[in-house]
Design a protein around this motif. Structure first.
Motif, PDB file in Angstrom:
ATOM      1  N   TYR A  20       0.833  -1.207   0.000  1.00 46.36           N
ATOM      2  CA  TYR A  20       0.000   0.000   0.000  1.00 46.36           C
ATOM      3  C   TYR A  20       0.871   1.262   0.000  1.00 46.36           C
ATOM      4  O   TYR A  20       0.583   2.220  -0.718  1.00 46.36           O
ATOM      5  N   ARG A  21       1.953   1.240   0.763  1.00 50.97           N
ATOM      6  CA  ARG A  21       2.854   2.399   0.809  1.00 50.97           C
ATOM      7  C   ARG A  21       3.413   2.686  -0.581  1.00 50.97           C
ATOM      8  O   ARG A  21       3.432   3.837  -1.030  1.00 50.97           O
ATOM      9  N   LYS A  24       0.814   4.229  -2.898  1.00 48.83           N
ATOM     10  CA  LYS A  24       0.678   5.664  -2.622  1.00 48.83           C
ATOM     11  C   LYS A  24       1.873   6.457  -3.139  1.00 48.83           C
ATOM     12  O   LYS A  24       1.702   7.513  -3.764  1.00 48.83           O
ATOM     13  N   GLU A  25       3.085   5.972  -2.871  1.00 48.14           N
ATOM     14  CA  GLU A  25       4.291   6.683  -3.293  1.00 48.14           C
ATOM     15  C   GLU A  25       4.385   6.835  -4.803  1.00 48.14           C
ATOM     16  O   GLU A  25       4.946   7.813  -5.300  1.00 48.14           O
ATOM     17  N   GLY A  27       1.867   7.321  -6.696  1.00 47.63           N
ATOM     18  CA  GLY A  27       0.775   8.185  -7.144  1.00 47.63           C
ATOM     19  C   GLY A  27      -0.361   7.459  -7.837  1.00 47.63           C
ATOM     20  O   GLY A  27      -1.180   8.084  -8.508  1.00 47.63           O
ATOM     21  N   ILE A  29      -3.059   6.001  -6.699  1.00 50.16           N
ATOM     22  CA  ILE A  29      -4.396   6.345  -6.225  1.00 50.16           C
ATOM     23  C   ILE A  29      -4.846   7.674  -6.824  1.00 50.16           C
ATOM     24  O   ILE A  29      -5.937   7.768  -7.405  1.00 50.16           O
ATOM     25  N   ASP A  30      -4.017   8.697  -6.710  1.00 49.36           N
ATOM     26  CA  ASP A  30      -4.380  10.018  -7.237  1.00 49.36           C
ATOM     27  C   ASP A  30      -4.540  10.006  -8.752  1.00 49.36           C
ATOM     28  O   ASP A  30      -5.464  10.621  -9.289  1.00 49.36           O
ATOM     29  N   GLU A  42     -11.045   3.725  -3.643  1.00 50.67           N
ATOM     30  CA  GLU A  42     -10.773   3.769  -2.203  1.00 50.67           C
ATOM     31  C   GLU A  42     -10.245   2.430  -1.692  1.00 50.67           C
ATOM     32  O   GLU A  42     -10.834   1.376  -1.970  1.00 50.67           O
ATOM     33  N   TYR A  43      -9.177   2.498  -0.923  1.00 49.70           N
ATOM     34  CA  TYR A  43      -8.626   1.316  -0.267  1.00 49.70           C
ATOM     35  C   TYR A  43      -9.095   1.262   1.184  1.00 49.70           C
ATOM     36  O   TYR A  43      -9.220   2.295   1.844  1.00 49.70           O
TER      37      TYR A  43
END
Length: 100
Positions: A20-21, A24-25, A27, A29-30, A42-43
């Motif tokens: 998950y990290r 996110k790192e 990008g 999700i965005d 959404e997680y």
């Protein structure tokens, strides 16, 4: 509208958290949320599991989600899944609303 309910299973809590990290790192999700046709991305972590993770994707159509799978950040997601040995279970639900 089409919902994709994805349950990810990883071997350890550490693998889940690191996966998950990195999502996110990178990008992912965005970038996914910014795509045309994306309504929700959404997680969630289930309260009763240290190795599972849940993703709720909601798209205007199956075609919009298909375009999502052709994006460069989706390829990165695939590499992360491979790196962490992610097993994914996907349920697809189309929602049709008929208004009289």
């Amino acid at each position: 509208m089409t919902n994709y309910y994805v349950t990810y299973t990883l071997k350890t809590r550490e693998d889940r958290d690191n996966y998950y990290r990195e999502v996110k790192e990178n990008g992912i999700i965005d970038k996914s949320r910014a795509e045309d046709g994306c309504i929700r991305y959404e997680y969630f972590y289930p309260a009763d599991s240290d190795t599972d993770m849940f993703l709720w994707e909601q798209w205007e159509s199956r075609d919009a989600q298909k375009k999502h799978t052709q994006q460069p950040h989706f390829a990165v997601l695939g590499k992360l899944k491979e790196k962490y040995g992610v097993i994914a279970d996907i349920i697809v639900e189309d929602q049709v609303i008929n208004e009289a």
